[in-house]
Design a protein around this motif. Structure first.
Motif, PDB file in Angstrom:
ATOM      1  N   ILE A 162      15.659  36.676 156.817  1.00 41.65           N
ATOM      2  CA  ILE A 162      16.848  36.667 155.960  1.00 41.65           C
ATOM      3  C   ILE A 162      16.419  36.883 154.521  1.00 41.65           C
ATOM      4  CG2 ILE A 162      18.826  35.317 155.158  1.00 41.65           C
ATOM      5  CD1 ILE A 162      18.555  33.660 157.758  1.00 41.65           C
ATOM      6  N   GLY A 163      17.010  37.866 153.857  1.00 42.61           N
ATOM      7  CA  GLY A 163      16.742  38.092 152.446  1.00 42.61           C
ATOM      8  C   GLY A 163      17.680  37.282 151.570  1.00 42.61           C
ATOM      9  N   GLU A 164      17.112  36.596 150.599  1.00 41.09           N
ATOM     10  CA  GLU A 164      17.894  35.846 149.607  1.00 41.09           C
ATOM     11  C   GLU A 164      17.433  36.346 148.238  1.00 41.09           C
ATOM     12  OE1 GLU A 164      19.092  31.224 148.491  1.00 41.09           O
ATOM     13  OE2 GLU A 164      17.210  31.635 149.542  1.00 41.09           O
ATOM     14  N   ILE A 165      18.000  37.468 147.821  1.00 38.96           N
ATOM     15  CA  ILE A 165      17.425  38.232 146.717  1.00 38.96           C
ATOM     16  C   ILE A 165      17.693  37.642 145.340  1.00 38.96           C
ATOM     17  CG2 ILE A 165      17.560  40.325 148.091  1.00 38.96           C
ATOM     18  CD1 ILE A 165      19.897  41.202 146.268  1.00 38.96           C
ATOM     19  N   GLY A 166      18.657  36.726 145.240  1.00 37.12           N
ATOM     20  CA  GLY A 166      18.948  36.120 143.943  1.00 37.12           C
ATOM     21  C   GLY A 166      18.201  34.829 143.686  1.00 37.12           C
ATOM     22  N   ARG A 167      17.310  34.458 144.594  1.00 35.66           N
ATOM     23  CA  ARG A 167      16.643  33.170 144.506  1.00 35.66           C
ATOM     24  C   ARG A 167      15.708  33.091 143.306  1.00 35.66           C
ATOM     25  NH1 ARG A 167      17.987  28.490 147.312  1.00 35.66           N
ATOM     26  NH2 ARG A 167      16.350  26.970 146.873  1.00 35.66           N
ATOM     27  N   THR A 168      15.744  31.948 142.622  1.00 40.99           N
ATOM     28  CA  THR A 168      14.807  31.672 141.540  1.00 40.99           C
ATOM     29  C   THR A 168      13.498  31.159 142.133  1.00 40.99           C
ATOM     30  OG1 THR A 168      16.595  31.143 139.997  1.00 40.99           O
ATOM     31  CG2 THR A 168      14.394  30.329 139.447  1.00 40.99           C
ATOM     32  N   ILE A 169      12.397  31.799 141.770  1.00 39.76           N
ATOM     33  CA  ILE A 169      11.073  31.429 142.278  1.00 39.76           C
ATOM     34  C   ILE A 169      10.176  31.081 141.091  1.00 39.76           C
ATOM     35  CG2 ILE A 169       9.060  32.172 143.604  1.00 39.76           C
ATOM     36  CD1 ILE A 169      11.558  31.953 145.320  1.00 39.76           C
ATOM     37  N   PHE A 170       9.650  29.858 141.082  1.00 39.94           N
ATOM     38  CA  PHE A 170       8.775  29.394 140.000  1.00 39.94           C
ATOM     39  C   PHE A 170       9.397  29.623 138.624  1.00 39.94           C
ATOM     40  CE2 PHE A 170       5.375  30.590 143.227  1.00 39.94           C
ATOM     41  CZ  PHE A 170       5.273  29.299 143.715  1.00 39.94           C
ATOM     42  N   GLY A 171      10.711  29.436 138.563  1.00 41.09           N
ATOM     43  CA  GLY A 171      11.409  29.580 137.300  1.00 41.09           C
ATOM     44  C   GLY A 171      11.855  30.993 136.969  1.00 41.09           C
ATOM     45  N   PHE A 172      11.466  31.970 137.781  1.00 35.87           N
ATOM     46  CA  PHE A 172      11.852  33.357 137.536  1.00 35.87           C
ATOM     47  C   PHE A 172      13.167  33.653 138.247  1.00 35.87           C
ATOM     48  CE2 PHE A 172       7.152  33.511 137.262  1.00 35.87           C
ATOM     49  CZ  PHE A 172       7.039  33.962 135.946  1.00 35.87           C
ATOM     50  N   VAL A 173      14.224  33.889 137.473  1.00 36.52           N
ATOM     51  CA  VAL A 173      15.544  34.117 138.055  1.00 36.52           C
ATOM     52  C   VAL A 173      15.584  35.477 138.741  1.00 36.52           C
ATOM     53  CG1 VAL A 173      16.704  32.622 136.384  1.00 36.52           C
ATOM     54  CG2 VAL A 173      16.446  35.063 135.895  1.00 36.52           C
ATOM     55  N   LEU A 174      16.312  35.544 139.848  1.00 41.59           N
ATOM     56  CA  LEU A 174      16.492  36.765 140.638  1.00 41.59           C
ATOM     57  C   LEU A 174      15.170  37.341 141.132  1.00 41.59           C
ATOM     58  CD1 LEU A 174      19.202  38.543 138.429  1.00 41.59           C
ATOM     59  CD2 LEU A 174      19.572  37.066 140.400  1.00 41.59           C
ATOM     60  N   ALA A 175      14.172  36.480 141.269  1.00 37.24           N
ATOM     61  CA  ALA A 175      12.897  36.947 141.834  1.00 37.24           C
ATOM     62  C   ALA A 175      13.063  37.314 143.297  1.00 37.24           C
ATOM     63  CB  ALA A 175      11.818  35.882 141.664  1.00 37.24           C
ATOM     64  N   GLY A 176      13.771  36.473 144.047  1.00 34.88           N
ATOM     65  CA  GLY A 176      14.068  36.749 145.440  1.00 34.88           C
ATOM     66  C   GLY A 176      13.018  36.256 146.409  1.00 34.88           C
ATOM     67  N   ARG A 177      13.458  36.016 147.637  1.00 33.37           N
ATOM     68  CA  ARG A 177      12.563  35.576 148.700  1.00 33.37           C
ATOM     69  C   ARG A 177      13.126  35.989 150.051  1.00 33.37           C
ATOM     70  NH1 ARG A 177      13.561  28.998 149.502  1.00 33.37           N
ATOM     71  NH2 ARG A 177      15.776  29.140 150.048  1.00 33.37           N
ATOM     72  N   GLY A 178      12.303  35.840 151.077  1.00 37.01           N
ATOM     73  CA  GLY A 178      12.750  35.972 152.447  1.00 37.01           C
ATOM     74  C   GLY A 178      12.469  34.688 153.195  1.00 37.01           C
ATOM     75  N   LEU A 179      13.261  34.420 154.225  1.00 37.63           N
ATOM     76  CA  LEU A 179      13.038  33.284 155.119  1.00 37.63           C
ATOM     77  C   LEU A 179      12.981  33.812 156.540  1.00 37.63           C
ATOM     78  CD1 LEU A 179      15.557  30.682 153.629  1.00 37.63           C
ATOM     79  CD2 LEU A 179      13.069  30.668 153.380  1.00 37.63           C
ATOM     80  N   ALA A 180      11.909  33.516 157.252  1.00 41.44           N
ATOM     81  CA  ALA A 180      11.774  33.903 158.654  1.00 41.44           C
ATOM     82  C   ALA A 180      12.005  32.669 159.512  1.00 41.44           C
ATOM     83  CB  ALA A 180      10.389  34.487 158.918  1.00 41.44           C
ATOM     84  N   THR A 181      13.080  32.677 160.292  1.00 42.68           N
ATOM     85  CA  THR A 181      13.485  31.517 161.076  1.00 42.68           C
ATOM     86  C   THR A 181      13.377  31.826 162.562  1.00 42.68           C
ATOM     87  OG1 THR A 181      15.812  32.161 161.185  1.00 42.68           O
ATOM     88  CG2 THR A 181      15.109  30.933 159.257  1.00 42.68           C
ATOM     89  N   HIS A 182      12.889  30.878 163.321  1.00 39.90           N
ATOM     90  CA  HIS A 182      12.627  31.076 164.741  1.00 39.90           C
ATOM     91  C   HIS A 182      13.882  30.835 165.572  1.00 39.90           C
ATOM     92  CE1 HIS A 182       9.971  31.790 168.001  1.00 39.90           C
ATOM     93  NE2 HIS A 182      10.071  30.598 168.537  1.00 39.90           N
ATOM     94  N   GLY A 183      14.117  31.668 166.572  1.00 36.55           N
ATOM     95  CA  GLY A 183      15.206  31.455 167.496  1.00 36.55           C
ATOM     96  C   GLY A 183      14.885  30.346 168.490  1.00 36.55           C
ATOM     97  N   SER A 184      15.926  29.802 169.114  1.00 39.28           N
ATOM     98  CA  SER A 184      15.757  28.743 170.110  1.00 39.28           C
ATOM     99  C   SER A 184      16.982  28.713 171.004  1.00 39.28           C
ATOM    100  CB  SER A 184      15.565  27.381 169.434  1.00 39.28           C
ATOM    101  OG  SER A 184      16.793  26.911 168.894  1.00 39.28           O
ATOM    102  N   LEU A 185      16.955  27.869 172.019  1.00 38.49           N
ATOM    103  CA  LEU A 185      18.075  27.767 172.943  1.00 38.49           C
ATOM    104  C   LEU A 185      19.357  27.378 172.222  1.00 38.49           C
ATOM    105  CD1 LEU A 185      18.860  27.929 175.939  1.00 38.49           C
ATOM    106  CD2 LEU A 185      18.331  25.490 176.130  1.00 38.49           C
ATOM    107  N   GLY A 186      19.236  26.603 171.149  1.00 39.09           N
ATOM    108  CA  GLY A 186      20.417  26.157 170.410  1.00 39.09           C
ATOM    109  C   GLY A 186      20.728  26.962 169.176  1.00 39.09           C
ATOM    110  N   GLY A 187      20.067  28.105 169.009  1.00 38.16           N
ATOM    111  CA  GLY A 187      20.278  28.914 167.813  1.00 38.16           C
ATOM    112  C   GLY A 187      19.029  28.926 166.956  1.00 38.16           C
TER     113      GLY A 187
END
Length: 223
Positions: A162-187
């Motif tokens: 998931i891309g979260e492109i407006g995320r502030t990283i180490f104080g830098f606004v709109l630096a952006g990040r990604g989150l990789a989340t694992h699937g499972s039986l419950g989502g």
């Protein structure tokens, strides 16, 4: 209609698990129209068959049909991705609405997970995820701006990036990040051991303001 932006995003997956007589799956098609209803957005789905894509069984989802509400400027359907996130015989569909306001966090963004089944995609049991599931939602974080499904681990479940492109990283606004989340039986599994936060710093570079890291995502077996 004018400004619906039908076709702004596309993805393919076997949402109903059907196969040809030789065992080859008939892929189905999802199409985003994020400009629908004043940029509230919509996602359409069509099914594959022995003669190709067909209108039989086709339909659409708005946020209001999967447990949310239709709100202008949410841009639902601007990012979509398909894959077997529940470990079943059917692919599921993830759809982002990066403009979604959350309590105390305007423009934080949201991602919906729509289940596949024997009859195709269904609104029953649809799930919603935000940055609050990992740490905390942020004003104009734009969580769900981009999505990709990949086989990031060796088990039966695929994972969602998931891309979260407006995320502030180490104080830098709109630096952006990604989150990789694992699937499972419950989502999607948001436990700390199953989520990877991806920033430019992790790749030996450095996060800086206004870089929108995560604005495009793709998955493949690079090595």
């Amino acid at each position: 209609e004018a400004n619906d932006e039908f076709g702004a995003e596309l993805c393919a997956g076997n949402f109903n698990g059907d196969v040809s007589p030789t065992g080859r799956p008939y892929e189905d098609l999802a199409i985003g129209g994020p400009g629908e209803d004043g940029d509230a957005g919509v996602v359409f789905h069509f099914y594959g068959s022995s003669t190709g894509i067909t209108a039989t069984g086709s339909g659409w989802f708005k946020q209001s049909s999967i447990g949310g509400t239709n709100v202008a400027f949410d841009r639902f359907g601007s990012a979509i991705a398909a894959g077997n996130l529940y470990g079943s015989a059917h692919d599921d569909l993830a759809a982002g609405a990066y403009g979604r306001d959350l309590a105390g966090a305007p423009g934080a963004g949201i991602v919906y997970l729509i289940s596949g089944g024997a009859s195709g995609l269904t609104s029953a049991g649809s799930l919603q995820y935000t940055a609050n599931d990992f740490d905390s939602a942020e004003d104009d974080g734009l969580f769900g701006y981009a999505l990709a499904v990949g086989q990031f681990s060796a088990d039966a479940y695929k994972s969602l990036a998931i891309g979260e492109i407006g995320r502030t990283i180490f104080g830098f606004v709109l630096a952006g990040r990604g989150l990789a989340t694992h699937g499972s039986l419950g989502g999607l599994d948001w436990s700390a051991s199953e989520v990877t936060e991806l920033t430019q710093d992790m790749a030996g570079s450095a996060s800086e303001a206004n870089e929108y890291f995560g604005s495009a995502l793709a998955a493949g077996d690079w090595d």
